[in-house]
Design a protein around this motif. Structure first.
Motif, PDB file in Angstrom:
ATOM      1  N   ARG A   1     -42.815  11.715  -5.759  1.00  0.00           N
ATOM      2  CA  ARG A   1     -43.765  12.060  -6.725  1.00  0.00           C
ATOM      3  C   ARG A   1     -44.807  10.750  -6.900  1.00  0.00           C
ATOM      4  NH1 ARG A   1     -41.369  14.987 -10.753  1.00  0.00           N
ATOM      5  NH2 ARG A   1     -42.087  16.828  -9.534  1.00  0.00           N
ATOM      6  N   HIS A   2     -44.522   9.499  -6.403  1.00  0.00           N
ATOM      7  CA  HIS A   2     -45.359   8.457  -6.684  1.00  0.00           C
ATOM      8  C   HIS A   2     -46.319   8.652  -5.370  1.00  0.00           C
ATOM      9  CE1 HIS A   2     -46.689   4.347  -7.581  1.00  0.00           C
ATOM     10  NE2 HIS A   2     -46.506   4.087  -6.360  1.00  0.00           N
ATOM     11  N   TYR A   3     -46.155   9.268  -4.510  1.00  0.00           N
ATOM     12  CA  TYR A   3     -47.113   9.528  -3.295  1.00  0.00           C
ATOM     13  C   TYR A   3     -47.448  10.892  -3.068  1.00  0.00           C
ATOM     14  CZ  TYR A   3     -45.098   4.914  -2.227  1.00  0.00           C
ATOM     15  OH  TYR A   3     -44.556   3.610  -2.519  1.00  0.00           O
ATOM     16  N   SER A   4     -46.843  11.665  -3.710  1.00  0.00           N
ATOM     17  CA  SER A   4     -47.145  13.307  -3.400  1.00  0.00           C
ATOM     18  C   SER A   4     -46.956  13.797  -4.793  1.00  0.00           C
ATOM     19  CB  SER A   4     -46.333  13.807  -2.290  1.00  0.00           C
ATOM     20  OG  SER A   4     -46.706  15.325  -2.388  1.00  0.00           O
ATOM     21  N   PRO A   5     -47.689  13.621  -5.990  1.00  0.00           N
ATOM     22  CA  PRO A   5     -47.570  14.158  -7.144  1.00  0.00           C
ATOM     23  C   PRO A   5     -47.143  15.675  -7.283  1.00  0.00           C
ATOM     24  CG  PRO A   5     -49.731  13.533  -6.819  1.00  0.00           C
ATOM     25  CD  PRO A   5     -49.083  13.172  -5.642  1.00  0.00           C
ATOM     26  N   ASN A   6     -47.754  16.499  -6.137  1.00  0.00           N
ATOM     27  CA  ASN A   6     -47.246  17.782  -6.417  1.00  0.00           C
ATOM     28  C   ASN A   6     -46.008  18.496  -5.971  1.00  0.00           C
ATOM     29  OD1 ASN A   6     -49.910  18.311  -7.746  1.00  0.00           O
ATOM     30  ND2 ASN A   6     -50.967  18.342  -5.751  1.00  0.00           N
ATOM     31  N   VAL A   7     -45.197  17.634  -5.457  1.00  0.00           N
ATOM     32  CA  VAL A   7     -43.931  17.877  -4.936  1.00  0.00           C
ATOM     33  C   VAL A   7     -43.218  18.969  -5.750  1.00  0.00           C
ATOM     34  CG1 VAL A   7     -42.755  15.937  -6.066  1.00  0.00           C
ATOM     35  CG2 VAL A   7     -41.449  16.811  -4.278  1.00  0.00           C
ATOM     36  N   PHE A   8     -42.305  19.788  -5.563  1.00  0.00           N
ATOM     37  CA  PHE A   8     -41.463  20.683  -6.235  1.00  0.00           C
ATOM     38  C   PHE A   8     -40.525  21.596  -5.288  1.00  0.00           C
ATOM     39  CE2 PHE A   8     -45.003  23.313  -4.108  1.00  0.00           C
ATOM     40  CZ  PHE A   8     -44.339  24.532  -3.960  1.00  0.00           C
ATOM     41  N   ILE A   9     -39.745  22.429  -6.062  1.00  0.00           N
ATOM     42  CA  ILE A   9     -39.016  23.071  -5.400  1.00  0.00           C
ATOM     43  C   ILE A   9     -39.041  24.518  -5.693  1.00  0.00           C
ATOM     44  CG2 ILE A   9     -36.199  23.711  -5.368  1.00  0.00           C
ATOM     45  CD1 ILE A   9     -35.643  20.877  -6.326  1.00  0.00           C
ATOM     46  N   ASN A  10     -39.314  25.135  -4.880  1.00  0.00           N
ATOM     47  CA  ASN A  10     -39.738  26.654  -4.827  1.00  0.00           C
ATOM     48  C   ASN A  10     -38.487  27.520  -5.221  1.00  0.00           C
ATOM     49  OD1 ASN A  10     -38.404  27.475  -2.187  1.00  0.00           O
ATOM     50  ND2 ASN A  10     -40.612  27.369  -1.361  1.00  0.00           N
ATOM     51  N   LYS A  11     -38.625  28.895  -5.142  1.00  0.00           N
ATOM     52  CA  LYS A  11     -37.680  29.839  -5.618  1.00  0.00           C
ATOM     53  C   LYS A  11     -36.715  30.030  -4.423  1.00  0.00           C
ATOM     54  CE  LYS A  11     -40.445  33.719  -4.846  1.00  0.00           C
ATOM     55  NZ  LYS A  11     -41.227  34.754  -5.744  1.00  0.00           N
ATOM     56  N   ARG A  12     -37.187  29.546  -3.222  1.00  0.00           N
ATOM     57  CA  ARG A  12     -36.220  29.750  -2.008  1.00  0.00           C
ATOM     58  C   ARG A  12     -35.215  28.569  -1.801  1.00  0.00           C
ATOM     59  NH1 ARG A  12     -40.977  32.250   0.708  1.00  0.00           N
ATOM     60  NH2 ARG A  12     -41.498  30.318   0.726  1.00  0.00           N
ATOM     61  N   ASP A  13     -35.232  27.378  -2.918  1.00  0.00           N
ATOM     62  CA  ASP A  13     -34.733  26.178  -2.769  1.00  0.00           C
ATOM     63  C   ASP A  13     -35.125  25.417  -1.341  1.00  0.00           C
ATOM     64  OD1 ASP A  13     -33.135  26.850  -4.786  1.00  0.00           O
ATOM     65  OD2 ASP A  13     -31.344  27.604  -3.905  1.00  0.00           O
ATOM     66  N   GLU A  14     -36.249  25.343  -1.160  1.00  0.00           N
ATOM     67  CA  GLU A  14     -36.929  24.864  -0.374  1.00  0.00           C
ATOM     68  C   GLU A  14     -37.787  23.435  -1.190  1.00  0.00           C
ATOM     69  OE1 GLU A  14     -38.453  27.772   2.847  1.00  0.00           O
ATOM     70  OE2 GLU A  14     -39.492  27.429   1.240  1.00  0.00           O
ATOM     71  N   LEU A  15     -37.418  22.209  -0.825  1.00  0.00           N
ATOM     72  CA  LEU A  15     -38.047  21.011  -1.276  1.00  0.00           C
ATOM     73  C   LEU A  15     -39.519  20.754  -0.630  1.00  0.00           C
ATOM     74  CD1 LEU A  15     -38.269  18.655  -3.304  1.00  0.00           C
ATOM     75  CD2 LEU A  15     -36.959  17.281  -1.458  1.00  0.00           C
ATOM     76  N   ILE A  16     -40.583  21.016  -1.497  1.00  0.00           N
ATOM     77  CA  ILE A  16     -42.015  21.018  -0.807  1.00  0.00           C
ATOM     78  C   ILE A  16     -42.419  19.749  -1.113  1.00  0.00           C
ATOM     79  CG2 ILE A  16     -44.271  22.006  -0.700  1.00  0.00           C
ATOM     80  CD1 ILE A  16     -41.836  24.179  -0.103  1.00  0.00           C
ATOM     81  N   VAL A  17     -42.276  18.661  -0.149  1.00  0.00           N
ATOM     82  CA  VAL A  17     -42.531  17.521  -0.332  1.00  0.00           C
ATOM     83  C   VAL A  17     -44.156  17.201  -0.328  1.00  0.00           C
ATOM     84  CG1 VAL A  17     -42.099  15.117   0.590  1.00  0.00           C
ATOM     85  CG2 VAL A  17     -40.500  16.834   0.809  1.00  0.00           C
ATOM     86  N   VAL A  18     -44.796  17.459   0.372  1.00  0.00           N
ATOM     87  CA  VAL A  18     -46.328  17.393   0.498  1.00  0.00           C
ATOM     88  C   VAL A  18     -46.870  18.838   0.757  1.00  0.00           C
ATOM     89  CG1 VAL A  18     -48.368  16.365   1.376  1.00  0.00           C
ATOM     90  CG2 VAL A  18     -46.271  15.394   1.554  1.00  0.00           C
ATOM     91  N   PRO A  19     -47.377  19.605  -0.163  1.00  0.00           N
ATOM     92  CA  PRO A  19     -47.532  21.135  -0.003  1.00  0.00           C
ATOM     93  C   PRO A  19     -48.954  20.942   0.848  1.00  0.00           C
ATOM     94  CG  PRO A  19     -47.374  20.523  -2.572  1.00  0.00           C
ATOM     95  CD  PRO A  19     -47.291  19.243  -1.544  1.00  0.00           C
ATOM     96  N   SER A  20     -49.839  20.224   0.799  1.00  0.00           N
ATOM     97  CA  SER A  20     -50.964  20.438   1.397  1.00  0.00           C
ATOM     98  C   SER A  20     -50.689  20.106   2.983  1.00  0.00           C
ATOM     99  CB  SER A  20     -52.115  19.433   0.920  1.00  0.00           C
ATOM    100  OG  SER A  20     -51.810  17.978   1.046  1.00  0.00           O
ATOM    101  N   LYS A  21     -49.442  19.741   3.290  1.00  0.00           N
ATOM    102  CA  LYS A  21     -49.206  19.164   4.755  1.00  0.00           C
ATOM    103  C   LYS A  21     -48.193  20.309   5.219  1.00  0.00           C
ATOM    104  CE  LYS A  21     -52.577  16.303   4.744  1.00  0.00           C
ATOM    105  NZ  LYS A  21     -53.840  16.741   5.406  1.00  0.00           N
ATOM    106  N   ASN A  22     -47.540  21.107   4.596  1.00  0.00           N
ATOM    107  CA  ASN A  22     -46.297  21.891   4.700  1.00  0.00           C
ATOM    108  C   ASN A  22     -45.282  21.062   4.978  1.00  0.00           C
ATOM    109  OD1 ASN A  22     -45.259  24.522   4.863  1.00  0.00           O
ATOM    110  ND2 ASN A  22     -45.558  24.692   7.101  1.00  0.00           N
ATOM    111  N   LEU A  23     -45.202  19.913   4.537  1.00  0.00           N
ATOM    112  CA  LEU A  23     -43.708  19.178   4.694  1.00  0.00           C
ATOM    113  C   LEU A  23     -42.919  19.582   3.529  1.00  0.00           C
ATOM    114  CD1 LEU A  23     -45.360  15.556   5.064  1.00  0.00           C
ATOM    115  CD2 LEU A  23     -44.845  17.307   6.728  1.00  0.00           C
ATOM    116  N   TYR A  24     -41.689  20.047   4.184  1.00  0.00           N
ATOM    117  CA  TYR A  24     -40.510  20.471   3.319  1.00  0.00           C
ATOM    118  C   TYR A  24     -39.268  20.720   3.956  1.00  0.00           C
ATOM    119  CZ  TYR A  24     -40.869  25.111   5.719  1.00  0.00           C
ATOM    120  OH  TYR A  24     -40.566  25.993   6.654  1.00  0.00           O
ATOM    121  N   PHE A  25     -38.152  20.789   3.298  1.00  0.00           N
ATOM    122  CA  PHE A  25     -37.095  21.189   3.818  1.00  0.00           C
ATOM    123  C   PHE A  25     -36.108  21.945   3.134  1.00  0.00           C
ATOM    124  CE2 PHE A  25     -36.499  16.812   2.478  1.00  0.00           C
ATOM    125  CZ  PHE A  25     -35.431  16.888   1.706  1.00  0.00           C
ATOM    126  N   ARG A  26     -35.113  22.809   3.516  1.00  0.00           N
ATOM    127  CA  ARG A  26     -34.286  23.622   2.825  1.00  0.00           C
ATOM    128  C   ARG A  26     -33.099  22.758   2.181  1.00  0.00           C
ATOM    129  NH1 ARG A  26     -35.551  29.042   3.192  1.00  0.00           N
ATOM    130  NH2 ARG A  26     -33.338  29.745   2.360  1.00  0.00           N
TER     131      ARG A  26
END
Length: 126
Positions: A18-43
């Motif tokens: 969050r310090h570097y990517s304040p929009n981090v979130f977990i979606n309803k498919r249990d994916e951790l979206i680390v950097v939404p604008s760069k599509n960086l995520y993992f399940r």
């Protein structure tokens, strides 16, 4: 459904992110979206402990720590990972991690690497 036993560690990692990517979130498919604008995520569905979380981080974020996104985001991803792991891996080390472990190519080796306290000698020759 996220395993309740991993919530504390997941919160710690999200705090570092969050310090570097304040929009981090977990979606309803249990994916951790680390950097939404760069599509960086993992399940997260198969993460049940800290070691498995770290394996996901190394397997799925090491590429972005060294290539595939702008130098600005590469540095931020390295800071996120190093902050959480309390390591000081440089760009070359992340590149090596990605080459040997990236995309979960050898998750058993990733687990051994983590359990060895990140002994790069373990990755030589792979």
């Amino acid at each position: 459904m996220i395993n309740p036993g991993i919530e504390i560690e997941l919160s710690k990692f999200i705090g570092c992110v969050r310090h570097y990517s304040p929009n981090v979130f977990i979606n309803k498919r249990d994916e951790l979206i680390v950097v939404p604008s760069k599509n960086l995520y993992f399940r997260l569905e198969d993460v049940t402990n800290k070691t498995e979380l770290i394996a996901k981080i190394l397997n799925w974020l090491s590429r972005s720590a060294t290539k595939g996104v702008s130098p600005y985001w590469q540095k931020r991803v390295r800071l996120m990972i190093n902050g959480y792991l309390e390591t000081d891996f440089n760009k070359e080390q992340f590149s090596f991690i990605y080459e040997v472990l990236g995309n979960a190519i050898n998750n058993d080796l990733t687990i051994r690497f983590i359990e060895s306290n990140y002994d790069f000698g373990l990755l030589e020759g792979w």
